[in-house]
Write a protein that holds these residues in place. Structure first.
Motif, short mmCIF file in Angstrom:
data_model
loop_
_atom_site.label_atom_id
_atom_site.label_comp_id
_atom_site.label_asym_id
_atom_site.label_seq_id
_atom_site.Cartn_x
_atom_site.Cartn_y
_atom_site.Cartn_z
N ILE A 1 132.46 -39.07 -72.65
CA ILE A 1 133.35 -37.91 -73.28
C ILE A 1 133.48 -37.72 -71.91
N PRO A 2 135.37 -37.13 -72.46
CA PRO A 2 135.66 -35.86 -71.31
C PRO A 2 134.85 -35.25 -70.88
N ILE A 3 134.32 -34.72 -69.35
CA ILE A 3 134.22 -33.44 -68.89
C ILE A 3 134.77 -32.83 -68.03
N ILE A 4 134.75 -31.53 -69.01
CA ILE A 4 136.41 -30.39 -67.85
C ILE A 4 135.16 -29.33 -67.55
N ARG B 1 131.47 -31.78 -54.84
CA ARG B 1 129.81 -31.19 -56.65
C ARG B 1 129.49 -31.77 -57.96
N CYS B 2 130.92 -31.04 -58.70
CA CYS B 2 131.04 -31.39 -59.23
C CYS B 2 131.45 -33.07 -60.26
N MET B 3 132.10 -33.71 -59.17
CA MET B 3 132.69 -35.16 -59.70
C MET B 3 131.71 -35.95 -59.37
N ALA B 4 130.35 -35.55 -58.33
CA ALA B 4 129.63 -35.88 -58.00
C ALA B 4 128.67 -36.27 -59.07
N VAL B 5 128.22 -35.20 -60.36
CA VAL B 5 127.52 -35.18 -61.15
C VAL B 5 127.79 -35.72 -62.30
N GLY B 6 129.45 -36.11 -62.35
CA GLY B 6 129.94 -36.67 -63.31
C GLY B 6 130.90 -35.74 -64.24
N ALA B 7 131.88 -35.30 -63.47
CA ALA B 7 132.60 -34.31 -64.19
C ALA B 7 134.70 -35.26 -63.72
N THR C 1 123.55 -30.08 -66.78
CA THR C 1 123.76 -30.35 -68.16
C THR C 1 125.10 -31.67 -68.37
N ILE C 2 125.96 -31.49 -67.18
CA ILE C 2 126.81 -32.99 -67.00
C ILE C 2 125.81 -33.98 -66.77
#
Length: 129
Positions: free
Chosen positions: A76-79, A92-98, A62-63
């Motif tokens: 858009i900011p994603i948390i 891993r979350c930051m690597a996909v764009g979170a 989704t991210i």
């Protein structure tokens, strides 16, 4: 402030909505990733909150789909809001764009701090909680 929460568990959505109501923010709810992506296409949001483990498309994909957009909505900011506690999860979350990761159960102050932080970093307008 208008926030989209993509989360399959209605109780988790309710808890976060109650917190955001305290701050006067509005929250749209999507029960699965595809629904959330359609809502993002049709409406304007200041922040997206997304769970990682959902039926069908997971939060990582989704991210990635949001970030792959070629427009302002792709920024858009994603948390991430997750119960997953894997050691490398944040990376891993930051690597996909979170932009940030919150762990369940989410505390109100942590939620507000995270929203304020990601809006400040991404340069988002609107109210900072």
């Amino acid at each position: 402030m208008n926030i989209l929460f993509i989360e399959d568990d209605p109780m988790n959505r309710r808890v976060v909505k109650d917190m955001l109501d305290v701050a006067g923010a509005t929250m749209a709810e999507a029960s699965w990733a595809e629904e959330g992506l359609a809502m993002l296409e049709a409406e304007s949001f200041d922040v997206v909150l997304v769970d990682l483990r959902m039926p069908g498309m997971d939060g990582f994909e989704t991210i990635q789909r949001i970030r792959a957009r070629g427009d302002a909505k792709g920024e858009i900011p994603i948390i991430v809001v997750t119960a997953d506690t894997a050691v490398d999860l944040r990376e891993r979350c930051m690597a996909v764009g979170a932009d940030d990761v919150l762990f369940k159960p989410v505390a109100m102050d942590a939620l507000f701090d995270s929203i304020g932080r990601v809006l400040a970093i991404r340069g988002g307008g609107g109210m900072i909680l």
